[in-house]
Design an enzyme around this catalytic site. Sequence first.
Site, PDB file in Angstrom:
ATOM      1  N   LYS A 159      55.625  81.059  83.982  1.00 34.56           N
ATOM      2  CA  LYS A 159      54.739  81.615  82.951  1.00 34.56           C
ATOM      3  C   LYS A 159      54.856  80.721  81.709  1.00 34.56           C
ATOM      4  CE  LYS A 159      56.741  85.340  85.298  1.00 34.56           C
ATOM      5  NZ  LYS A 159      55.742  85.905  86.066  1.00 34.56           N
ATOM      6  N   HIS A 179      55.244  80.928  90.054  1.00 32.11           N
ATOM      7  CA  HIS A 179      55.672  82.099  89.296  1.00 32.11           C
ATOM      8  C   HIS A 179      55.978  81.761  87.837  1.00 32.11           C
ATOM      9  CE1 HIS A 179      58.468  85.696  88.654  1.00 32.11           C
ATOM     10  NE2 HIS A 179      57.343  86.238  89.060  1.00 32.11           N
ATOM     11  N   HIS A 229      61.094  93.740  82.674  1.00 29.63           N
ATOM     12  CA  HIS A 229      60.728  92.514  83.384  1.00 29.63           C
ATOM     13  C   HIS A 229      61.430  91.284  82.814  1.00 29.63           C
ATOM     14  CE1 HIS A 229      57.506  89.607  84.944  1.00 29.63           C
ATOM     15  NE2 HIS A 229      57.906  90.270  86.006  1.00 29.63           N
ATOM     16  N   ASP A 278      48.000  71.957  72.535  1.00 30.94           N
ATOM     17  CA  ASP A 278      47.924  70.654  71.855  1.00 30.94           C
ATOM     18  C   ASP A 278      49.199  69.820  71.966  1.00 30.94           C
ATOM     19  OD1 ASP A 278      45.427  71.513  71.166  1.00 30.94           O
ATOM     20  OD2 ASP A 278      45.873  71.835  69.037  1.00 30.94           O
ATOM     21  N   ASP A 303      79.066  83.585  76.280  1.00 29.60           N
ATOM     22  CA  ASP A 303      79.881  83.381  75.071  1.00 29.60           C
ATOM     23  C   ASP A 303      79.072  83.458  73.782  1.00 29.60           C
ATOM     24  OD1 ASP A 303      82.092  83.034  76.672  1.00 29.60           O
ATOM     25  OD2 ASP A 303      82.091  80.844  76.555  1.00 29.60           O
ATOM     26  N   LYS A 311      64.297  88.380  81.893  1.00 34.82           N
ATOM     27  CA  LYS A 311      65.310  87.591  82.587  1.00 34.82           C
ATOM     28  C   LYS A 311      66.145  86.890  81.524  1.00 34.82           C
ATOM     29  CE  LYS A 311      61.740  87.770  85.675  1.00 34.82           C
ATOM     30  NZ  LYS A 311      60.376  88.237  85.339  1.00 34.82           N
TER      31      LYS A 311
END
Length: 497
Positions: free
Chosen positions: A417, A415, A226, A422, A233, A228
């Site tokens: 996350k 979507h 899952h 604080d 470079d 991404k």
Amino acid sequence: MTFLKDITWTEIFIFAHTCAALGCVLRVLYKQKNIGSTFAWLIILFLFPVFGTIAYLLIGEPRLGTARAKRTGEMNRFYQSFAESYLSEIYLGVGDNVKSRYHGISRVAAKGTGLGATRNNAMTLLSTTDEIIDTMLADIRAARHSCMLAFYIIEPEGRIEELLNELLAAADRGLDCAILADAVGSSRFFDSGWVETLREAGIEVHASLPVGVWRTFFTRTDLRNHRKILVIDSKIGYTGSFNLADPRFFKKDSGVGEWVDVMMRCTGPLVLELSAVFFADLAVETDENLESVQQYLTQAQERIPEILPEKMQQGDIVAQVIPSAPEQGSHVIYETIISAIYAATKQITITTPYFVPDEPLLMALTIAAKRGVKVTLILPAKVDSFMVRYASRAYYPMLLDAGVKIAMFKGGLLHAKTMTIDEDYALFGTVNMDMRSFFLNLEISLAIYDRDITKQICNLQRDYLKNSSYITVKAWQQRSKFRGLIENTVRLMSPLL
């Protein structure tokens, strides 16, 4: 012999199935570490014995295969040697730049992954699709050596085709380019003509965690990569919630609106950690990949002087890459999230599309609210999973009763996350607040020990709140009792979602 002749095929089937079901029950009791998962599987096995037995044999345990485990071990040893030679200095002196109450959280993550917090990083928060893609395109065009991509979903439509065409141009300039895409999440990509086009241009394209009937007997097919990640470079890295999918086209008939995502563009030493995660994921897929990656990294060491920490000092942000996977043995991201919630003294704000907590996470959030911490959950008003929708709502009464604020985002499927604590600590990445992300999927998160970038994430969360409406205790209590029954019934399966 007469006795054997009297036995029917039905009796043989019942006997065999009973043995298989009892065997599954024993394995559940022995293997399942989470009490919620244990009870959920026992319920399934007793209520639906045939279906339950088959389901447990297929997806009951996080099996990724012995061959993959062996390659993982070899890759870990390679990185250990590499880290001792080249990366050890980037972990020195970080403790002075991290607040004392977060030292333990940093150690939890480092112990589980081997990747420590690094300083001298710079980050740019990207919060719209066009901003994300435009920035990626600019970096790919400016790349000099390599472009490495790992994504759960690649949907070659809209602006994603523009990005793939830019990769073709990069390969034509002689750059090393590789794509690792989840076999299930990116199934439409692998069925398209793009894979052949990319490979003909010299771009390596690999399927992560491939599936098939034969593989089902040896590996658990619902465990997915899952993550991404985009690394350019070895100097520029991206991660976050954004899949390579144009929201104008992606799941446009699902009735949830366009997906709303975020990405973080990073420079500095933590990009080396993002690179390590990418190459490890690529290497463990096949023996050929393992050999190729080791050869590539050995040759790439010639460029180490260009990317040594003293030449990667891009800013003053302290951050840590936290990869998590079932094959690690420890539930590092889950432990990090629980630790961070208990460390909060003023505010906890969470955005997640899928919220299905277990008892420890639910307790951590409700106790935080009861001790005076302002706890806010920002969830999408509509989600694309029927089971998650109902299981999630079953927890609202307990959260509301404890004083947790629940905001329903109306601007599409949120979507992103993110979790901020604080306003000086943030978790940012691919992890949903559900058991699948915590314990089953391959995920990646950034732990950010910096007030300025955390405030930027907090401001983005406030923007989401402007397009949200809060659930009130009174309105929730006035809902249909039948809905509550459905939600509490589905909740029994929440440890498996």
